[in-house]
Write a protein that holds these residues in place. Structure first.
Motif, PDB file in Angstrom:
ATOM      1  N   ALA A  34       2.241  83.588  68.156  1.00  0.00           N
ATOM      2  CA  ALA A  34       1.669  84.883  67.743  1.00  0.00           C
ATOM      3  C   ALA A  34       0.305  85.131  68.378  1.00  0.00           C
ATOM      4  CB  ALA A  34       1.559  84.926  66.219  1.00  0.00           C
ATOM      5  N   TRP A  35      -0.029  84.374  69.420  1.00  0.00           N
ATOM      6  CA  TRP A  35      -1.350  84.498  70.036  1.00  0.00           C
ATOM      7  C   TRP A  35      -1.594  85.927  70.517  1.00  0.00           C
ATOM      8  CZ3 TRP A  35      -3.768  85.965  74.536  1.00  0.00           C
ATOM      9  CH2 TRP A  35      -5.058  85.470  74.767  1.00  0.00           C
ATOM     10  N   SER A  36      -2.714  86.468  70.149  1.00  0.00           N
ATOM     11  CA  SER A  36      -3.121  87.742  70.760  1.00  0.00           C
ATOM     12  C   SER A  36      -4.635  87.793  70.696  1.00  0.00           C
ATOM     13  CB  SER A  36      -2.507  88.926  70.033  1.00  0.00           C
ATOM     14  OG  SER A  36      -3.208  89.171  68.840  1.00  0.00           O
ATOM     15  N   ARG A  37      -5.206  88.579  71.597  1.00  0.00           N
ATOM     16  CA  ARG A  37      -6.662  88.644  71.645  1.00  0.00           C
ATOM     17  C   ARG A  37      -7.086  89.915  70.955  1.00  0.00           C
ATOM     18  NH1 ARG A  37      -9.208  84.043  72.144  1.00  0.00           N
ATOM     19  NH2 ARG A  37     -11.308  84.284  72.983  1.00  0.00           N
ATOM     20  N   ARG A  38      -7.952  89.788  69.981  1.00  0.00           N
ATOM     21  CA  ARG A  38      -8.493  90.971  69.337  1.00  0.00           C
ATOM     22  C   ARG A  38      -9.029  91.903  70.414  1.00  0.00           C
ATOM     23  NH1 ARG A  38     -12.677  93.595  67.435  1.00  0.00           N
ATOM     24  NH2 ARG A  38     -14.073  92.526  68.856  1.00  0.00           N
ATOM     25  N   ASN A  39      -8.645  93.140  70.336  1.00  0.00           N
ATOM     26  CA  ASN A  39      -9.141  94.106  71.315  1.00  0.00           C
ATOM     27  C   ASN A  39     -10.262  94.934  70.709  1.00  0.00           C
ATOM     28  OD1 ASN A  39      -8.009  93.812  73.779  1.00  0.00           O
ATOM     29  ND2 ASN A  39      -6.191  95.010  73.306  1.00  0.00           N
ATOM     30  N   GLY A  40     -11.328  95.101  71.441  1.00  0.00           N
ATOM     31  CA  GLY A  40     -12.417  95.949  70.974  1.00  0.00           C
ATOM     32  C   GLY A  40     -11.974  97.400  70.949  1.00  0.00           C
ATOM     33  N   PRO A  41     -12.750  98.252  70.328  1.00  0.00           N
ATOM     34  CA  PRO A  41     -12.386  99.654  70.193  1.00  0.00           C
ATOM     35  C   PRO A  41     -12.339 100.356  71.546  1.00  0.00           C
ATOM     36  CG  PRO A  41     -14.654  99.318  69.522  1.00  0.00           C
ATOM     37  CD  PRO A  41     -14.084  97.975  69.802  1.00  0.00           C
ATOM     38  N   GLY A  58     -26.382 100.751  77.184  1.00  0.00           N
ATOM     39  CA  GLY A  58     -26.953  99.446  76.887  1.00  0.00           C
ATOM     40  C   GLY A  58     -27.194  99.243  75.411  1.00  0.00           C
ATOM     41  N   SER A  59     -27.180  98.020  74.979  1.00  0.00           N
ATOM     42  CA  SER A  59     -27.362  97.721  73.567  1.00  0.00           C
ATOM     43  C   SER A  59     -27.869  96.300  73.407  1.00  0.00           C
ATOM     44  CB  SER A  59     -26.017  97.879  72.844  1.00  0.00           C
ATOM     45  OG  SER A  59     -26.085  97.316  71.569  1.00  0.00           O
ATOM     46  N   HIS A  60     -28.592  96.097  72.326  1.00  0.00           N
ATOM     47  CA  HIS A  60     -28.985  94.730  71.961  1.00  0.00           C
ATOM     48  C   HIS A  60     -28.420  94.379  70.600  1.00  0.00           C
ATOM     49  CE1 HIS A  60     -31.825  95.977  75.102  1.00  0.00           C
ATOM     50  NE2 HIS A  60     -31.784  94.721  75.456  1.00  0.00           N
ATOM     51  N   ASP A  61     -27.417  95.128  70.170  1.00  0.00           N
ATOM     52  CA  ASP A  61     -26.789  94.936  68.874  1.00  0.00           C
ATOM     53  C   ASP A  61     -26.123  93.550  68.791  1.00  0.00           C
ATOM     54  OD1 ASP A  61     -25.476  96.645  66.413  1.00  0.00           O
ATOM     55  OD2 ASP A  61     -24.089  95.139  67.212  1.00  0.00           O
ATOM     56  N   ARG A  62     -26.557  92.790  67.796  1.00  0.00           N
ATOM     57  CA  ARG A  62     -26.110  91.398  67.712  1.00  0.00           C
ATOM     58  C   ARG A  62     -24.601  91.287  67.480  1.00  0.00           C
ATOM     59  NH1 ARG A  62     -29.796  86.822  66.305  1.00  0.00           N
ATOM     60  NH2 ARG A  62     -31.342  88.498  66.412  1.00  0.00           N
ATOM     61  N   GLU A  63     -24.075  92.141  66.604  1.00  0.00           N
ATOM     62  CA  GLU A  63     -22.632  92.068  66.339  1.00  0.00           C
ATOM     63  C   GLU A  63     -21.815  92.426  67.562  1.00  0.00           C
ATOM     64  OE1 GLU A  63     -20.882  93.482  62.489  1.00  0.00           O
ATOM     65  OE2 GLU A  63     -22.997  93.808  61.992  1.00  0.00           O
ATOM     66  N   LEU A  64     -22.290  93.424  68.309  1.00  0.00           N
ATOM     67  CA  LEU A  64     -21.581  93.806  69.534  1.00  0.00           C
ATOM     68  C   LEU A  64     -21.614  92.663  70.551  1.00  0.00           C
ATOM     69  CD1 LEU A  64     -20.160  95.992  71.260  1.00  0.00           C
ATOM     70  CD2 LEU A  64     -22.439  96.711  72.033  1.00  0.00           C
ATOM     71  N   VAL A  65     -22.797  92.085  70.734  1.00  0.00           N
ATOM     72  CA  VAL A  65     -22.937  90.951  71.661  1.00  0.00           C
ATOM     73  C   VAL A  65     -21.974  89.833  71.257  1.00  0.00           C
ATOM     74  CG1 VAL A  65     -24.505  89.085  72.366  1.00  0.00           C
ATOM     75  CG2 VAL A  65     -25.298  91.469  72.395  1.00  0.00           C
ATOM     76  N   HIS A  66     -21.950  89.513  69.968  1.00  0.00           N
ATOM     77  CA  HIS A  66     -21.077  88.430  69.496  1.00  0.00           C
ATOM     78  C   HIS A  66     -19.610  88.767  69.723  1.00  0.00           C
ATOM     79  CE1 HIS A  66     -24.226  86.554  66.517  1.00  0.00           C
ATOM     80  NE2 HIS A  66     -24.622  86.550  67.770  1.00  0.00           N
ATOM     81  N   SER A  67     -19.231  90.017  69.421  1.00  0.00           N
ATOM     82  CA  SER A  67     -17.808  90.372  69.518  1.00  0.00           C
ATOM     83  C   SER A  67     -17.305  90.288  70.953  1.00  0.00           C
ATOM     84  CB  SER A  67     -17.562  91.763  68.930  1.00  0.00           C
ATOM     85  OG  SER A  67     -18.069  92.763  69.796  1.00  0.00           O
ATOM     86  N   ILE A  68     -18.155  90.660  71.903  1.00  0.00           N
ATOM     87  CA  ILE A  68     -17.745  90.581  73.315  1.00  0.00           C
ATOM     88  C   ILE A  68     -17.621  89.123  73.749  1.00  0.00           C
ATOM     89  CG2 ILE A  68     -18.446  91.118  75.687  1.00  0.00           C
ATOM     90  CD1 ILE A  68     -19.794  93.688  74.490  1.00  0.00           C
ATOM     91  N   LEU A  69     -18.608  88.317  73.360  1.00  0.00           N
ATOM     92  CA  LEU A  69     -18.544  86.890  73.713  1.00  0.00           C
ATOM     93  C   LEU A  69     -17.305  86.234  73.113  1.00  0.00           C
ATOM     94  CD1 LEU A  69     -22.313  85.977  73.236  1.00  0.00           C
ATOM     95  CD2 LEU A  69     -21.046  85.856  75.400  1.00  0.00           C
ATOM     96  N   ASP A  70     -16.939  86.645  71.897  1.00  0.00           N
ATOM     97  CA  ASP A  70     -15.789  86.022  71.235  1.00  0.00           C
ATOM     98  C   ASP A  70     -14.467  86.456  71.849  1.00  0.00           C
ATOM     99  OD1 ASP A  70     -17.645  84.839  69.639  1.00  0.00           O
ATOM    100  OD2 ASP A  70     -17.218  86.021  67.847  1.00  0.00           O
ATOM    101  N   GLU A  71     -14.389  87.698  72.286  1.00  0.00           N
ATOM    102  CA  GLU A  71     -13.127  88.177  72.846  1.00  0.00           C
ATOM    103  C   GLU A  71     -12.891  87.645  74.262  1.00  0.00           C
ATOM    104  OE1 GLU A  71     -12.416  92.405  72.410  1.00  0.00           O
ATOM    105  OE2 GLU A  71     -10.897  92.377  73.995  1.00  0.00           O
ATOM    106  N   ALA A  72     -13.975  87.473  75.023  1.00  0.00           N
ATOM    107  CA  ALA A  72     -13.839  87.018  76.414  1.00  0.00           C
ATOM    108  C   ALA A  72     -13.389  85.561  76.449  1.00  0.00           C
ATOM    109  CB  ALA A  72     -15.174  87.175  77.146  1.00  0.00           C
TER     110      ALA A  72
END
Lengths: 222, 222
Positions: free
Chosen positions: A213-220, A19-33
């Protein structure tokens, strides 16, 4: 950026390491989905509806037709939950019980409000375009007055939010390590097929770069 | 197979052409979706949680650790909503407002009950394996007594359910058809990367066919 404040409702109790409350992580997941699932209650029954979202800082935007029941209920400011999930890998263990998925998910609790300012509505609709296909918002017609009248745009502040992430190999019991079953992970990828032009295009137009060239940034993955 | 009975809660009011209660369609979407999102209410707050499901006829199975809060709440038989969504294509219109996604989703309303019969629990866990990786359930260790004690398996009958499907091109306004913006669809595909063996494999084992050839049946695109 500061973490979101954990609350009784968003603290991750089970396997807190995930679990995490890291703001950047939260944002990155919302943006990729591409989509999220929004939950709300009506007459004691929970409903979970898939919808497209877009994020601007700590504000999430949703949009739907004015006549849409879900959006009418949400616009009343009822408690809601917005969850976005990315499935990264199959986790294949030796034991049936330990099969899992590597994933990243975000849960945002709060209430939505209706956006009534025409400029913010127009901006929100452009952000939805940009969320789906980055680079496209400059190459479309923005919302006009008729569009804005027919559409409800909702916003939801990200204040109470948590992320949950599973990475890594399957976790089999020690007694099972020597079983003759292959175990490991299978990464999943989001790809694209050939673009399909709309049948009512009135002229020859090249497929734009933001589509070709559409592609979705993939998280690590780890 | 007979359709599911539409109810006040599952009838699709907006764009009824997109709604369906067709049992085969509902099943096919649930089977193709790797995960679902389950909504429930606690202290007036809706929560939406991603989880893996498996289907056996009209029964859905979910599983989680005994200590998992979500599963403890669901096992009490509270009203819940299980939604599974597949995103098939980006729908790129000339107007920002008309951007959309082609998708297939299913919403099931009902209540879960805890499965206590060890045989049904063991079968449900195998089904979860089979749901993630068809063909794998024969090549894993089934649940033993310790596994069964540590795990909660829930079942939910599919009785009140609806599907919603969007297919086809973007639907722009007549006045916009001649705009110089490319419009159309971009199909999305689910692919795989190279399998990653678990670091604790104790012997050389070939990657099994059900992993090497894994692919997800894709529903029809039109």
């Amino acid at each position: 950026m500061a973490d979101y404040e954990p609350t009784k409702r968003t603290r991750v109790f089970r396997k807190p390491g995930r679990g995490s409350h890291d703001r950047e992580l939260v944002h990155s997941i919302l943006d990729e989905a591409l989509i999220c699932h929004v939950g709300f209650v009506q007459d004691g029954q929970p409903y979970v509806i898939p919808t497209i979202h877009a994020r601007n800082g700590d504000t999430l935007y949703l949009h739907g037709a004015n006549a849409n029941r879900t959006f009418r209920v949400l616009a009343d400011g009822v408690p809601c939950c917005l969850t976005a999930t990315l499935v990264d890998e199959l986790v294949l263990a030796r034991a049936a019980l330990h099969h899992s998925l590597n994933y990243r998910s975000v849960m945002v609790l709060g209430t939505a409000r209706e956006v009534t300012d025409p400029e913010e509505k127009e901006r929100a609709l452009r952000m939805v375009v940009e969320h789906i296909a980055p680079g496209r918002s400059e190459e479309v017609r923005g919302a006009n007055e008729t569009d804005l009248r027919s559409t409800k745009v909702l916003s939801m502040e990200i204040e109470e939010a948590s992320a949950k992430v599973r990475t890594g190999p399957p976790l089999d019991d020690d007694d099972d390590l020597d079983l003759p079953h292959w175990a490991g992970r299978l990464p999943l990828t989001l790809g694209t097929g050939d673009p399909v032009p709309a049948p009512d295009l009135t002229r020859e137009l090249p497929v734009p770069d933001h589509v070709a060239a559409w592609s979705r940034r993939n998280g690590p993955r780890t």
